[in-house]
Design a protein around this motif. Structure first.
Motif, mmCIF file in Angstrom:
data_model
loop_
_atom_site.group_PDB
_atom_site.id
_atom_site.type_symbol
_atom_site.label_atom_id
_atom_site.label_comp_id
_atom_site.label_asym_id
_atom_site.label_seq_id
_atom_site.Cartn_x
_atom_site.Cartn_y
_atom_site.Cartn_z
ATOM 1 N N UNK A 1 15.798 -1.449 -7.098
ATOM 2 C CA UNK A 1 15.480 -2.739 -6.700
ATOM 3 C C UNK A 1 14.118 -3.180 -7.025
ATOM 4 N N UNK A 2 13.999 -4.616 -7.421
ATOM 5 C CA UNK A 2 12.692 -5.077 -7.912
ATOM 6 C C UNK A 2 12.317 -5.639 -6.480
ATOM 7 N N UNK A 3 10.854 -5.189 -6.277
ATOM 8 C CA UNK A 3 10.043 -5.675 -5.101
ATOM 9 C C UNK A 3 9.036 -6.497 -5.470
ATOM 10 N N UNK A 4 8.510 -7.183 -4.481
ATOM 11 C CA UNK A 4 7.267 -7.981 -4.658
ATOM 12 C C UNK A 4 5.925 -7.252 -5.101
ATOM 13 N N UNK A 5 4.685 -7.932 -5.488
ATOM 14 C CA UNK A 5 3.603 -7.256 -5.894
ATOM 15 C C UNK A 5 2.651 -6.434 -4.916
ATOM 16 N N UNK A 6 2.896 -7.138 -3.763
ATOM 17 C CA UNK A 6 2.501 -6.254 -2.642
ATOM 18 C C UNK A 6 3.046 -5.169 -1.707
ATOM 19 N N UNK A 7 4.478 -5.256 -1.921
ATOM 20 C CA UNK A 7 5.320 -4.309 -1.338
ATOM 21 C C UNK A 7 4.902 -2.859 -1.685
ATOM 22 N N UNK A 8 4.801 -2.294 -0.566
ATOM 23 C CA UNK A 8 4.369 -0.604 -0.417
ATOM 24 C C UNK A 8 5.574 0.183 -0.409
ATOM 25 N N UNK A 9 6.510 -0.387 0.229
ATOM 26 C CA UNK A 9 7.829 0.344 0.256
ATOM 27 C C UNK A 9 8.891 -0.315 -0.141
ATOM 28 N N UNK A 10 9.662 0.034 -0.777
ATOM 29 C CA UNK A 10 11.176 -0.597 -1.347
ATOM 30 C C UNK A 10 11.877 -1.351 0.213
#
Length: 82
Positions: free
Chosen positions: A34-43
């Motif tokens: 899954x593609x996550x945002x640039x600031x996400x630390x966890x999926x």
């Protein structure tokens, strides 16, 4: 459009890196993709730690494995009395 968390530049959706400063804009989860945002630390899909959080987890699990691999005084000097 995606705003860069580093420089604030607007980037087209789907870009992986900022066109102005080169900062990563999105990262794919190593477990589910899954593609996550640039600031996400966890999926957001499966909860797996992403790049920034992942380094700490890997480092923590690797250290005990290395330290626990050889009991002190046995592997370092070979068999006692040899």
């Amino acid at each position: 459009m995606i705003d860069c968390p580093n420089c604030g530049s607007a980037n087209d959706a789907g870009r992986k890196f900022c066109g102005e400063c080169g900062t990563r804009l999105a990262s794919a989860c190593p477990s589910c993709g899954t593609v996550n945002g640039p600031t996400a630390r966890f999926c957001g899909e499966c909860g797996t730690p992403l790049q920034g959080a992942n380094a700490g987890v890997k480092g923590a699990s690797a250290s005990p494995g290395v330290a626990g691999a050889a009991p002190a005084g046995v592997a370092a000097s070979g068999a006692p009395g040899s």
